[in-house]
Structures are given as structure tokens and as C-alpha cells.
Design a protein around this motif. Structure first.
Motif, PDB file in Angstrom:
ATOM      1  N   TYR A  50       0.849  -1.178   0.000  1.00 61.64           N
ATOM      2  CA  TYR A  50       0.000   0.000   0.000  1.00 61.64           C
ATOM      3  C   TYR A  50       0.892   1.237   0.000  1.00 61.64           C
ATOM      4  O   TYR A  50       1.913   1.252   0.674  1.00 61.64           O
ATOM      5  N   GLN A  90      -1.285  -3.948   5.213  1.00 61.49           N
ATOM      6  CA  GLN A  90      -2.705  -4.107   5.530  1.00 61.49           C
ATOM      7  C   GLN A  90      -2.978  -3.694   6.971  1.00 61.49           C
ATOM      8  O   GLN A  90      -3.968  -3.022   7.262  1.00 61.49           O
ATOM      9  N   SER A  94      -5.290  -0.442   8.078  1.00 62.66           N
ATOM     10  CA  SER A  94      -6.508  -0.598   8.884  1.00 62.66           C
ATOM     11  C   SER A  94      -6.497   0.307  10.103  1.00 62.66           C
ATOM     12  O   SER A  94      -7.538   0.578  10.681  1.00 62.66           O
ATOM     13  N   GLU A  95      -5.310   0.792  10.505  1.00 63.81           N
ATOM     14  CA  GLU A  95      -5.206   1.691  11.650  1.00 63.81           C
ATOM     15  C   GLU A  95      -5.398   3.166  11.268  1.00 63.81           C
ATOM     16  O   GLU A  95      -5.515   4.028  12.142  1.00 63.81           O
ATOM     17  N   LEU A  96      -5.426   3.449   9.975  1.00 65.72           N
ATOM     18  CA  LEU A  96      -5.597   4.833   9.535  1.00 65.72           C
ATOM     19  C   LEU A  96      -7.032   5.284   9.780  1.00 65.72           C
ATOM     20  O   LEU A  96      -7.958   4.494   9.653  1.00 65.72           O
ATOM     21  N   PRO A  97      -7.215   6.561  10.120  1.00 67.10           N
ATOM     22  CA  PRO A  97      -8.585   7.074  10.254  1.00 67.10           C
ATOM     23  C   PRO A  97      -9.292   7.062   8.904  1.00 67.10           C
ATOM     24  O   PRO A  97      -8.675   7.324   7.878  1.00 67.10           O
ATOM     25  N   ALA A  98     -10.573   6.717   8.927  1.00 64.92           N
ATOM     26  CA  ALA A  98     -11.331   6.601   7.676  1.00 64.92           C
ATOM     27  C   ALA A  98     -11.569   7.975   7.063  1.00 64.92           C
ATOM     28  O   ALA A  98     -11.600   8.974   7.744  1.00 64.92           O
TER      29      ALA A  98
END
Ligand SMILES: [Zn+2]
Length: 98
Positions: A50, A90, A94-98
């Protein structure tokens, strides 16, 4: 063969030469290529990393490296869907703010 992924960066140089045995392996490969008068080919990476989408299209076309979320540098390609996703990338994504 030179890997296309998993490089370290030192200043403006990308390298995997710090891996144990990398020097010996590379020298043996280069000697064989020189003896056969052939050019070295790169080895495609096995994982899909990513990265930030900024400049991604341009880097893909130019064949220049970008930094993945997991920290390695890689040259983005258009066939990433055929590769295994990088588990470190991955997890960080997944820990990034949406
Ligand atoms: Zn990754």
C-alpha cells in the motif's frame, strides 16, 4: 536477479545490499552474466504494498520507486492484484482514520 521490492534507502540510494550474503550472491551472478555477455534482469516482487495515491500514476508510468506503508520502497506496477497483499501494509492501513 535484482529484486524490485524490499529495498532499504540510504540517502538517495535504494539498496538491499545489507542482507546477509547479498554481496557474494550478487558478485557470483554478475560474474556469470559478464561471462555470458548478458544483461541483468530484475525479479518481480511477490507482495502487493500500500502507498499514498499521490504521484502513484506518474511513478507507475515512469518506473520510479515509492515508499510503502510498511516502510519498504518499491516500483509500482499495474498488475498488483495478482500478488499477495503485504500483511504489514494491511495492518497499518486498517489503523488509519477513515
Ligand atoms: Zn508492505
Amino acid at each position: 536477479m535484482s529484486p524490485e521490492q524490499g529495498w532499504d534507502r540510504y540517502k538517495n540510494t535504494f539498496t538491499n545490499i545489507a542482507d546477509p550474503g547479498a554481496w557474494t550472491k550478487r558478485i557470483t551472478e554478475l560474474e556469470a552474466l559478464t561471462a555470458d555477455q548478458e544483461l541483468a534482469e530484475s525479479e518481480p516482487g511477490q507482495q502487493s504494498h500500500y502507498t499514498h495515491r499521490l504521484h502513484l500514476a506518474g511513478r507507475t508510468i515512469e518506473g520510479r520507486a515509492v515508499r510503502a506503508l510498511c516502510g519498504v520502497f518499491f516500483v509500482p506496477t499495474q498488475d498488483h492484484a495478482a500478488r499477495q497483499p503485504c500483511p504489514d501494509c494491511q495492518a497499518r492501513f486498517s489503523e488509519l482514520p477513515a
